[in-house]
Design a protein around this motif. Structure first.
Motif, PDB file in Angstrom:
ATOM      1  N   ASP A   1      57.666  20.162   0.686  1.00  0.00           N
ATOM      2  CA  ASP A   1      56.615  19.136   0.778  1.00  0.00           C
ATOM      3  C   ASP A   1      57.001  17.894  -0.027  1.00  0.00           C
ATOM      4  O   ASP A   1      56.810  16.765   0.429  1.00  0.00           O
ATOM      5  CB  ASP A   1      55.282  19.685   0.244  1.00  0.00           C
ATOM      6  CG  ASP A   1      54.639  20.647   1.240  1.00  0.00           C
ATOM      7  OD1 ASP A   1      55.145  20.727   2.389  1.00  0.00           O
ATOM      8  OD2 ASP A   1      53.665  21.325   0.869  1.00  0.00           O
TER       9      ASP A   1
ATOM     10  N   PRO B   1      50.831  21.406  -5.918  1.00  0.00           N
ATOM     11  CA  PRO B   1      50.501  21.926  -4.584  1.00  0.00           C
ATOM     12  C   PRO B   1      49.021  21.764  -4.272  1.00  0.00           C
ATOM     13  O   PRO B   1      48.180  22.082  -5.120  1.00  0.00           O
ATOM     14  CB  PRO B   1      50.887  23.405  -4.668  1.00  0.00           C
ATOM     15  CG  PRO B   1      51.910  23.471  -5.745  1.00  0.00           C
ATOM     16  CD  PRO B   1      51.561  22.387  -6.722  1.00  0.00           C
ATOM     17  N   LYS B   2      48.751  21.263  -3.088  1.00  0.00           N
ATOM     18  CA  LYS B   2      47.376  21.103  -2.569  1.00  0.00           C
ATOM     19  C   LYS B   2      46.574  19.995  -3.248  1.00  0.00           C
ATOM     20  O   LYS B   2      45.510  19.642  -2.768  1.00  0.00           O
ATOM     21  CB  LYS B   2      46.592  22.426  -2.660  1.00  0.00           C
ATOM     22  CG  LYS B   2      47.011  23.400  -1.553  1.00  0.00           C
ATOM     23  CD  LYS B   2      46.649  24.826  -1.918  1.00  0.00           C
ATOM     24  CE  LYS B   2      47.650  25.795  -1.296  1.00  0.00           C
ATOM     25  NZ  LYS B   2      47.911  26.991  -2.099  1.00  0.00           N
TER      26      LYS B   2
ATOM     27  N   GLU C   1      51.709  31.860  -8.263  1.00  0.00           N
ATOM     28  CA  GLU C   1      52.333  31.021  -7.236  1.00  0.00           C
ATOM     29  C   GLU C   1      53.370  30.070  -7.851  1.00  0.00           C
ATOM     30  O   GLU C   1      54.276  29.609  -7.184  1.00  0.00           O
ATOM     31  CB  GLU C   1      51.260  30.161  -6.541  1.00  0.00           C
ATOM     32  CG  GLU C   1      50.322  30.927  -5.645  1.00  0.00           C
ATOM     33  CD  GLU C   1      50.174  30.239  -4.285  1.00  0.00           C
ATOM     34  OE1 GLU C   1      50.183  28.993  -4.271  1.00  0.00           O
ATOM     35  OE2 GLU C   1      50.090  30.940  -3.266  1.00  0.00           O
TER      36      GLU C   1
ATOM     37  N   GLU D   1      56.615  24.184  -1.776  1.00  0.00           N
ATOM     38  CA  GLU D   1      56.255  23.074  -2.670  1.00  0.00           C
ATOM     39  C   GLU D   1      57.370  22.025  -2.683  1.00  0.00           C
ATOM     40  O   GLU D   1      57.119  20.814  -2.601  1.00  0.00           O
ATOM     41  CB  GLU D   1      56.063  23.667  -4.080  1.00  0.00           C
ATOM     42  CG  GLU D   1      55.491  22.723  -5.097  1.00  0.00           C
ATOM     43  CD  GLU D   1      55.403  23.391  -6.476  1.00  0.00           C
ATOM     44  OE1 GLU D   1      55.539  24.641  -6.567  1.00  0.00           O
ATOM     45  OE2 GLU D   1      55.226  22.650  -7.458  1.00  0.00           O
TER      46      GLU D   1
END
Lengths: 273, 273
Positions: free
Chosen positions: A236, A179-180, A223, A233
């Motif tokens: 995405d 993530p990210k 998370e 997540e």
């Protein structure tokens, strides 16, 4: 109460026993309530080695599966089992006979050591080395030399699936979606390998990750296992697969071998075009 | 000039095709001058999937090896091949019959998906995860949880051998001996796993390492390939093996599979005691 039957299974190979092992793994689960007790003997190439095998077969009667090319050793084994009343099956004979008829030629009597060093063998070792060096997003800039690249979020079995494919001779890279974290342009621009997205259901993934954290004695409130965060997540990841037009395999209820088999099918389809 | 015969080999499995694959790898090298062209179809579980297979068999006549449990699908495949005059062998039937006679029970018709998720399967996945995490001297403090630990100088095939053993369900760690680097006390005090020293001849090792450096475009004059230095490195390793009373396997002329088979034999000997 279920009573289990125990079955002594002797696997005798003049080579590395991979075939016998695969057969045992395929056959054993078809007999419910039967627990095979495996006795394996590999690289059996001399009378002395065979004598030890015969002694153990006699001590633990059951069934014998073997692949031995040398006729003298085979005969000793078969005779001995016949005298003991133990069934012994030369595993590859039917296949050899079939090939011999079809090709109208005789099979040679090569043993394993020669066999193992053929082209196919080196291909698998090469694939294994490549796959180890390109695990978990390492060396993405070399991913175009892979045949398969697996992409998925954490805990979608990317690594074991890659290793299984490598064992089949397929150079495999894999990339974890975090993530990210940015996705390298090199991954998005791959044009040679078959890139496959590994999809998983959020519930299953949360369960797997919770177990993982437990086994590491880690805090289970991050998370990494938060339901909303995990759902986002996964969404995405799935969007990325769609945008890139990558085929997707749902690993939720699939074993590593099944995921690998599905990928090999995709690869065969692509090569057939 | 040698003329090669090409043979179309169709491998049809309702499961992951590992058995068929192992058999092809064992049989093909016995036919000199024959190049098998492999057509694999995995997870074939419906009539629609089978029809695609039949079409390809028809386009590329050769031999068929299959493992399919469902009787309706088997019959279709066998009939079709008979009509085409193509030999088709149900690979596991002889083994199944042998077990059925011996156990006086019938085999179930489970297909691969169920099979793959048995205890053995989880054991292999666990072994694979353990082995990946304990490659190349990582986490030596956990090596007592391994079943096998491989020790050797650089380029003695520790990693691929570990992975092969993991595929057989053996939790394997490995530790690289590096000249002048200290050897952790934890390694010297291991008492649970079978620790195996991998020995190699200096000449062979120098040749392998030179190739390795070439492939990396690296300078080939370092101690890594210096003859005296390599001899000393190997002597030190062999002394360590002797001091520790570890069994030793010479990998100089052995394939990964053969080294693994020899280790499995050592393990069986130890467990028999």
């Amino acid at each position: 109460m279920r009573i289990s039957t125990f079955l002594n299974v002797h696997l005798v190979s003049d080579s590395t026993g991979e075939t016998l092992n695969a057969v045992l793994r395929a056959v054993a689960p078809l007999f419910e309530g039967v627990t095979p007790l495996e006795h394996s003997y590999y690289l059996v190439r001399s009378r002395r080695q065979l004598d030890r095998v015969l002694a153990e077969i006699e001590s633990f009667p059951g069934v014998v599966l073997f692949t031995i090319a040398a006729h003298d050793l085979r005969d000793v084994l078969v005779d001995h089992c016949k005298r003991l009343g133990i069934p012994a099956l030369p595993l590859l004979d039917q296949v050899l006979t079939m090939w011999e008829h079809h090709l109208k030629m005789r099979a040679g009597e090569k043993t394993g050591s020669k066999q193992a060093l053929d082209e196919n063998y080196f291909r698998r070792i090469d694939a294994l080395n490549y796959t180890m060096a390109h695990d978990d997003g390492q060396m993405v800039h070399e991913f175009n030399q892979a045949e398969v690249v697996l992409v998925g979020v954490s805990r979608t079995s990317k690594t074991p699936t890659s290793i299984y494919l490598a064992n089949r001779g397929i150079r495999t890279g894999n990339f974890p979606l975090v993530p990210k974290a940015p996705i390298p342009q090199a991954l998005l621009e791959l044009n040679k390998p078959l890139v496959v997205g590994l999809r998983v259901s959020p519930d299953r993934l949360i369960a797997i990750r919770r177990n993982r954290l437990l086994s590491l004695n880690a805090d289970a409130t991050s998370e990494y296992v938060d339901e909303d965060a995990v759902r986002e997540e996964i969404t995405d990841a799935n969007r990325l697969f769609e945008r890139q037009n990558w085929p997707v395999i749902d690993v939720t209820r699939r074993s590593i071998e099944e995921t690998s088999a599905a990928i090999l099918n995709l690869l065969a389809d692509r090569n057939a075009k």
